[in-house]
Every structure is written in C-alpha cells, then in structure tokens.
Design an enzyme around this catalytic site. Structure first.
Site, PDB file in Angstrom:
ATOM      1  N   GLU A   1     -20.542 -32.484 -46.573  1.00  0.00           N
ATOM      2  CA  GLU A   1     -20.969 -32.585 -45.169  1.00  0.00           C
ATOM      3  C   GLU A   1     -21.995 -31.517 -44.819  1.00  0.00           C
ATOM      4  O   GLU A   1     -21.931 -30.894 -43.757  1.00  0.00           O
ATOM      5  CB  GLU A   1     -19.747 -32.503 -44.244  1.00  0.00           C
ATOM      6  CG  GLU A   1     -18.757 -33.618 -44.497  1.00  0.00           C
ATOM      7  CD  GLU A   1     -17.636 -33.721 -43.469  1.00  0.00           C
ATOM      8  OE1 GLU A   1     -17.517 -32.830 -42.608  1.00  0.00           O
ATOM      9  OE2 GLU A   1     -16.897 -34.727 -43.532  1.00  0.00           O
TER      10      GLU A   1
ATOM     11  N   GLU B   1     -14.333 -38.702 -48.922  1.00  0.00           N
ATOM     12  CA  GLU B   1     -13.258 -38.155 -48.081  1.00  0.00           C
ATOM     13  C   GLU B   1     -12.796 -39.294 -47.186  1.00  0.00           C
ATOM     14  O   GLU B   1     -13.620 -39.941 -46.544  1.00  0.00           O
ATOM     15  CB  GLU B   1     -13.814 -37.001 -47.245  1.00  0.00           C
ATOM     16  CG  GLU B   1     -12.883 -35.818 -47.195  1.00  0.00           C
ATOM     17  CD  GLU B   1     -13.475 -34.658 -46.429  1.00  0.00           C
ATOM     18  OE1 GLU B   1     -14.317 -33.950 -47.007  1.00  0.00           O
ATOM     19  OE2 GLU B   1     -13.094 -34.462 -45.267  1.00  0.00           O
TER      20      GLU B   1
HETATM   21  C1  GAL Z   1     -14.010 -33.318 -42.847  1.00  0.00           C
HETATM   22  C2  GAL Z   1     -14.295 -32.038 -43.646  1.00  0.00           C
HETATM   23  C3  GAL Z   1     -13.035 -31.445 -44.213  1.00  0.00           C
HETATM   24  C4  GAL Z   1     -11.970 -31.388 -43.167  1.00  0.00           C
HETATM   25  C5  GAL Z   1     -11.721 -32.775 -42.638  1.00  0.00           C
HETATM   26  C6  GAL Z   1     -10.607 -32.874 -41.629  1.00  0.00           C
HETATM   27  O1  GAL Z   1     -15.038 -33.635 -42.005  1.00  0.00           O
HETATM   28  O2  GAL Z   1     -15.177 -32.313 -44.695  1.00  0.00           O
HETATM   29  O3  GAL Z   1     -13.303 -30.172 -44.718  1.00  0.00           O
HETATM   30  O4  GAL Z   1     -12.397 -30.546 -42.161  1.00  0.00           O
HETATM   31  O5  GAL Z   1     -12.902 -33.214 -42.026  1.00  0.00           O
HETATM   32  O6  GAL Z   1     -10.480 -34.167 -41.147  1.00  0.00           O
END
Ligand code: GAL
Length: 813
Positions: A408, A484
C-alpha cells in the site's frame, strides 16, 4: 565473560559461527560513555538475547494503542564483555545480527563498527581491527526506536539472534551463495551454485573451492572442486554446476531440504567452511495456469502475518514461530505473506520445513511516509542495501516464491510512482532472476492508470475482490491475486445479539458471528472465497491476518481509512482483532470457516456456545461450517433438519464498500434459528449421505476445575524450548465454561521457568510476565521455557473455588 576460540571440528579445523546471545548487559535509557571499555556497567541488567524490552510493559494509554500501548520508543543500550583466544589472531572476526529494533549503532572497544537503521534486516560488521586477542573486549550496541514509527507493534531491542563468526581471511561472506536448480523432473538435476569468495589477505590467493551436496538424509551425494585465484582485497565469484541424481523435490507434501557445504582449501587443507540449505523445486507463474509448483497449479491459501509472537513479544523463538505456523497449517494455510517486512530467518527455515510458500515483503513505505517517523526517513539512503540484503539472505529458501517491494505504498497515487517500482523491481531481478516481484495495491484504479502495476511482475490487490475480473479483462496478460483480503474482526468466544454488522458494541469486543465489524474496507471471508472460486485465474489470497498481533486494535482506536492516523480513544483495546486465531494461538470460530474452505479432511464446527442463561425461549442463530456436503443440527436430541452446503445460503447483512447495500448470501455457512433451551447442540456432517464428522457442545455447569493441556509433554533442555499449556476452566463433567474469567495462579518446580502468560483478550492490560492470569471466555495460556538442565518440570495451577490442577512435563537433552 566467555572466551571464544576456533570452532569445534577437530579433523578439518573448520571455523564456525558461534551463538553470541548469552550474558549481555542491558540498560534502558541514555548512557553517556557506554561505548567505552572502562564504562561501569556493573548495575546493568544481565540477560540473554533475543530480547524485546517493550513487551515488558507496562501497557499505558500514554503509548500508542496502534503500536501496542507498550513502551517501544526510547533509547536502549546493550553491552557484552568477551574474549577471543590468541589462536584466532590471523582470522577475520565479525558479528552478525539477524535484526535489531532499531537504529542500531555498534561499537567494539570504543570504536565505531557500523550502523543499521532498518530494524527488520540482518547485518554484519567486520570487527577484526578492534579486537584485542586474548584480552577483554566490549561490544556496545545503542538502539533508539522512535515513537510513531510503525502502524503496528514493532518491539524494541536486539530481538533476533546474534552470532560471532571467526573466519579465515579467505572465506565465503555472509549470504555468499546463490543456489538454483534446472531440469528438476528428469532423473538428473543440475544444481548451480554461485559463491562469493572474499580475500582479505594482502596478497592474491590461489586456493580451491570444494562444494559438497548432502541429501535430505545428510549423505554426501555430489562433490565438485574448482581451482580459484582471488586477487588481494577483493571478492571473487565462482560458478559451479553439480549433478543430483533422482532429486527429491521440495513440495508442500514433501518439503525436502538439501545442504551445500562449501569448503575453502589452501594447499589441500580446509581453512574455512560455509553451509547453505536449499531445495530442488520449480516455480512458474503464467496467466493460463496461475502459480505452479513442480508443474502443478496451486491456489494460494495464504495469510499475512506480523512478526510478533503474542505474549512473548517480538523476541525470536524457534518453537513459538513453529507453533504459529503449525496452527496455520491446521487451518489449511499453504502460504505466508511476511507483512510488511523481512521475517526472521527462523520463520523461513520453518516454512521450508513445513512446506509453506512465502512471499517475502520488503517495505510498508517508500519515500512517502504513513507515520511521522517511518522508514521513509531512511528510504533514500538505505533502500537499495536493505532490499539487496533481503534477497541475498532469503534467495536459497525453497519456500520463497516472490518478492514484494511494498505494501500500500502511497506512491500508488503519484504520476511518477512507477519510477520507484521500476528501480526496486530491477534490484530484485539483478539479485534473483528466478522469482517475480509483486506489491500490494490498495488504490483502484490509480496504480493501473499511472502504470505502476506494469513495473511489478505480479499484481497484488488489497481488498478489491469484486474487481479481479474487471482487471483481468482489461489486462489479459496480467497475473493477479488478493495480496490482502477480508480484514474481518472478532474476539474469541464473544457473541452479540442481534448479529447485524452495523451494531457497534461498547464492550471493546467484536462478535464472533463474523459478519464484519471492522474498517471500512473489510468484508467477511465468504466474499473472497466466492471471488477466488469464480476468478480461476487469480493466484489465490493472503487474508489479513493469520494470528492476532500486538497493536492496531481496529475497529477500536483506529477507524481512520485514509491517513493511518493514531487514536487512543477506545483504550484499553491495544492489540488486533483481525485474525481467526487470538494472540495466544487459540482458534476463534472463523478458524473453522477457513478450514471448511481450505482443507479436505472431514470437519464440522458449530457456534455459538450453549450457555445462554436468561435467554430461554429466545431465538439464537446457530452457524455451522463444514467441508462435507450437508449438516444436520440436533438440539437436545431433536433434529432441526439438514442443510446442504452451497444450496442453503446464510444471509449476511452487507455493508462492504464495494458491495451494493443489502444482504449478501453466503454459500459457505449453514445456519438455523433455534429457540434456546439449555442442554446440548450437536452438528453431524454428511458426505455422500455418510456421517463424516460431528461436534457437540453442552451447556456447561458451574466452573469447578482447571484442566492443563500441554502442546508437548517433552521439550528440549536447551534453555530455549517452550511448552504451551492451554488452561481450561471446566465444569465437573469436563465441559469448557465459556464465560469463565477466574484468576489462575501458577507455580513451577524443576527445570523450567514460567516465561509468559496470556488470555487472548485484546483489552487486558496485565503484564505478560506475570505468574497469574484471568481466563478470558474459559481459557488462558501458560508458556513454560526449559532450562539447560534436563529433568521434570511440575506446574501447579490454583484458583479460589476451583480444584487445583497439576501437570508434569519432561525436559530432555
Ligand atoms: C491494510 C494494511 C494492513 C492493515 C490492514 C487492516 O490496509 O495494509 O497493514 O493495516 O489494512 O485492515
């Protein structure tokens, strides 16, 4: 003080790496002149590494909940007195840190040896010029982690292992071999080994490099010897090709590990030696077949994980890491994304051993910071070295399948962000041409429009499952996956009624019905399952996260979805709720939802618990997760009917950012509305009409006993190994009391120590180093460490009004 001489192998006079973890002295705070040999450190605390000073607490609102509510920042000093025998006088002495958190500065005998800001990378300094052989030496390490330097708990201190290395002046330097293999399917595999050879002599050296390959069983199966000439004060490169007959490939089912021993011979005598572990396997990524290991397509059933070990903090421990990954495997996990930084070397060793694929990630920030004191401060000066070192360190691991250059990263939104992506990908390719690069993009469509996605080999999308198809239609040659996913939150054993997602309870606990209470981008696992099934070309997913971790207690104290800012307003929430497994490693209900999708051995799960005193006659939603065809629910022996997976859908109130408001129908859960009456509920799962799995929950009576269950009854007497003891509060019939929260006191006798306690409650502010713990929803955890003496370890658990309990474990050399 310890004296360190040459290594142990008498026959060949090999030099060896020696553990350098014991008998350090520690001081938290600034210490003037602590670099000097004569500095008085007699009052400093004696400890062994690895050490995380922040996990010792105390928890406080004064520290950031986002970084765990623990005292991470500040200055810490470590010193160690040591001797090196005069026998080593003509050798090269170096000290290797697997990682120190962070801003490490190292001095030996008052002289500066080097520094390394990034806390997640290993580093090594040649300290030969500073050593006084046969006399006392002092190494001093100053660390200074800053406040607001991460979005999660980073830990603080020399939290990974340290080694002292004594080498010949002609030797293979740190991470000095690169091993690849060709034609793995034939009866003869070619193993290519490129070795760096460093000559620190004042003159050119003529020598030999003899490389032996050892089979997974440890037998020498191939040897090659090459004559080498290395110029003075230079590092030469030697390429060798060895044959391995009938290779035993590395796969998820057969994680075979080979060893390469590189011996340096001068005048026919071995003067130095270096060991590398590797596997023989082939990986391929194509738009047609996705990810293939040894020619077989594998869909990634992955988890993202931060690096902490729950109650043990970040101090590296082999067994604690191994246990984490065993629990993950039990859920059906076959891949790990080391979010958002290089992992400990132990983690990769364990993934090699267990057959788990790994995406090693380098950075969470490039030049644009997400937090006031983030890595962006060091990016310009250090990124190239950090990234090259990460790849050199990890490229021989068969488990590693891709390099992530960032998570990100905010440059996604910049028109020239691609320039950094291009430069980083080029660095990765130059160090390792066998693995693709990737990154986790959370903006859509910005990184496609500004070309950033063109400069990684494989495109990871964070939280855009609904767009995989659209992306692939627009980019037919692109390879895409969910880097993710989900970010569902829940607390183990907590259930709220009614179950609607929009309900925000003020208890700082999230309901385990798992219908999404979380950040704006979160959605239940089911949504991702469906898209992964539909979009065959997606490589799979890495869900956020495998284990709960310290810090980032979203949805409490972290509702921001744009700036990753800091809040303490929902204190005492101080650790994450994201995972299907709590901070102690106890599965939440969601663990079984993943298991029902990711495993094939018949299983069935049912929730919630069945202790709803005062709700007699009220409707309780009962959910069941299975990998069989259908499930029948029985309440007090009466059938509530069979439900068929994929046909009988469970409505989930939908409010995900990419989803039309309304109701999402899950194919992955079976559900019944049941008027509550105490007794028991039982689920029976059928496959092809045959009973394959059952689970039953009884309404528990009054809490009456403590049951101690050790994960391993015998541990190694090495002062490091751990036994994880689950502490269950049960009624007189052995049923778990799902609301029990009694305080349990522990005592220990024999050759072990209580190293930590925990209970998985993300709001508990009690010290992990205590000898007592309240249960949280019926459970708590006791972690016992061996000493270096073998024998019996006896543990006693006591609590008012409960029958006291004892457990004996063995510790063996
Ligand atoms: C994402 C991020 C992670 C964590 C996650 C929580 O956007 O890459 O590190 O913060 O959100 O939902």
């Amino acid at each position: 003080m310890c004296t360190i001489g040459l290594g142990a192998c008498k026959q060949t006079q090999l030099l060896s790496d020696q553990e350098f973890n014991k008998e350090w002295l520690f001081f938290k705070g600034e210490a003037e002149n602590a670099i000097l040999v004569e500095f008085d450190d007699s009052n400093w605390r004696k400890l062994n590494l690895p050490h995380d000073w922040a996990i010792e607490g105390p928890f406080s609102k004064e520290y950031n909940a986002r970084t765990g509510g623990l005292p991470v920042h500040g200055t810490g000093w470590y010193r160690k007195h040591f001797q090196i025998s005069k026998v080593a006088q003509n050798k090269i002495i170096s000290v290797e840190f697997d990682g120190a958190m962070n801003n490490a500065n190292v001095w030996v005998n008052g002289q500066f040896a080097g520094k390394r800001p990034f806390g997640y990378i290993g580093f090594e300094f040649d300290i030969t010029p500073f050593i006084k052989f046969g006399e006392e030496n002092v190494i001093a390490v100053r660390l200074s982690p800053e406040d607001l330097s991460a979005r999660w708990y980073s830990g603080a201190g020399i939290y990974r292992n340290v080694k002292l290395k004594i080498n010949n002046k002609l030797h293979i330097p740190q991470w000095g071999t690169k091993i690849t293999s060709k034609n793995i399917s034939g009866s003869n595999t070619q193993v290519n080994i490129t070795s760096s050879i460093c000559n620190k002599y004042k003159d050119q050296k003529t020598a030999q490099l003899q490389t032996q390959i050892l089979s997974p069983k440890g037998e020498i199966i191939s040897v090659i010897t090459s004559d080498i000439v290395i110029q003075a004060k230079t590092t030469g490169i030697v390429d060798q090709k060895l044959n391995v007959e009938n290779p035993q490939v590395w796969s998820l089912e057969t994680p075979n590990i080979y060893t390469a021993i590189s011996n340096i011979l001068i005048g026919g005598k071995t003067v130095d030696s270096y060991e590398s572990k590797f596997g023989i396997r082939e990986i391929k990524f194509t738009p047609e077949n996705g990810f293939q290991l040894n020619g077989k397509t594998i869909k990634l059933q992955g988890v993202c994980m931060h690096h902490d070990l729950g109650p043990l903090g970040t101090a590296v421990n082999y067994r604690a890491t191994e246990r984490q990954m065993e629990i993950m495997k039990g859920m059906g996990v076959n891949a790990l994304r080391t979010s958002h930084n290089p992992p400990s070397p132990e983690m990769l060793e364990i993934c090699d051993k267990l057959g788990i694929l790994v995406q090693v990630e380098a950075f969470d920030e490039w030049k644009i910071g997400k937090v006031p004191n983030g890595y962006n401060k060091y990016f310009d000066e250090w990124h190239e070295k950090d990234l090259r070192d990460m790849i050199k360190r990890d490229r021989n691991h068969p488990s590693v399948i891709m390099w992530s250059i960032g998570n990100e990263i905010l440059e996604q939104g910049k028109t020239d962000g691609w320039k950094i992506a291009k430069a980083l990908t080029e660095i990765c390719h130059s160090e390792d041409s066998t693995r693709p690069t990737t990154a986790g993009f959370n903006y859509y469509p910005a990184p496609f429009e500004n070309q950033l996605t063109k400069y990684v080999d494989i495109v990871g999308m964070n939280y855009w499952p609904i767009n995989y198809e659209e992306i692939l239609e627009a980019n037919p040659n692109m390879i895409v996956y969910g880097s993710e996913t989900s970010s569902q939150t829940s607390s183990r054993g907590v259930y709220h009624f009614p179950i609607e997602a929009k309900e925000q309870h003020q208890t700082n606990q999230v309901s385990s019905y798992d219908v999404t209470v979380g950040p704006a981008w979160a959605y239940p696992p089911d949504v991702e399952f469906e898209q992964q099934e539909k979009v065959k070309r997606s490589l799979g997913e890495f869900m956020w996260t495998g284990f709960d971790y310290l810090g980032e207690p979203t949805p409490y104290g972290g509702r921001d979805n744009s700036t990753h800012g800091y809040w303490n307003d929902d204190w005492p929430s101080r650790s994450s709720y994201f995972a299907p497994v709590d901070l102690c490693g106890f599965p939440k209900d969601r663990y079984y939802l993943y298991q029902s999708q990711w495993t094939t051995k018949p299983m069935v799960h049912v929730l919630p618990h069945w202790n709803w005193e005062g709700k007699e006659g009220d409707i309780i939603p009962v959910y069941s997760y299975t990998n069989c065809d259908e499930v029948e629910l029985f309440v007090n022996g009466k059938s509530f009917g069979k439900k068929v997976k994929g046909v009988d859908l469970t409505p989930i109130p939908a409010e995900f950012h990419f989803f039309p408001k309304g109701t999402y129908l899950s194919k992955y859960r079976l559900s019944w509305d049941v008027p509550y009456q105490p007794g028991n509920i039982k689920v029976v799962a059928y496959k092809n009409g045959k009973v394959e799995a059952e689970k039953e929950i009884h309404t528990a009576g009054k809490a009456s006993q403590i049951n101690l269950v050790a994960d391993r009854g015998t541990i190694n007497a090495d002062g490091k190994d751990l036994s994880f003891i689950t502490v269950r509060i049960e009624d007189e019939n052995g049923n778990l009391c799902p609301n029990a929260n009694q305080l349990i006191e522990f005592s220990i006798e024999g050759n072990g120590v209580i190293t930590a306690v925990g209970n998985g409650d993300a709001t508990s502010l009690k010290a992990y180093q205590s000898k007592e713990r309240n249960a949280f929803n019926g459970l708590c955890l006791l972690i016992v460490k061996s000493t270096e003496k073998s024998g019996i370890i006896k543990i006693t658990a006591k609590s008012n009004s409960l029958t006291c309990s004892e457990l004996t474990i063995n510790s063996k050399k």
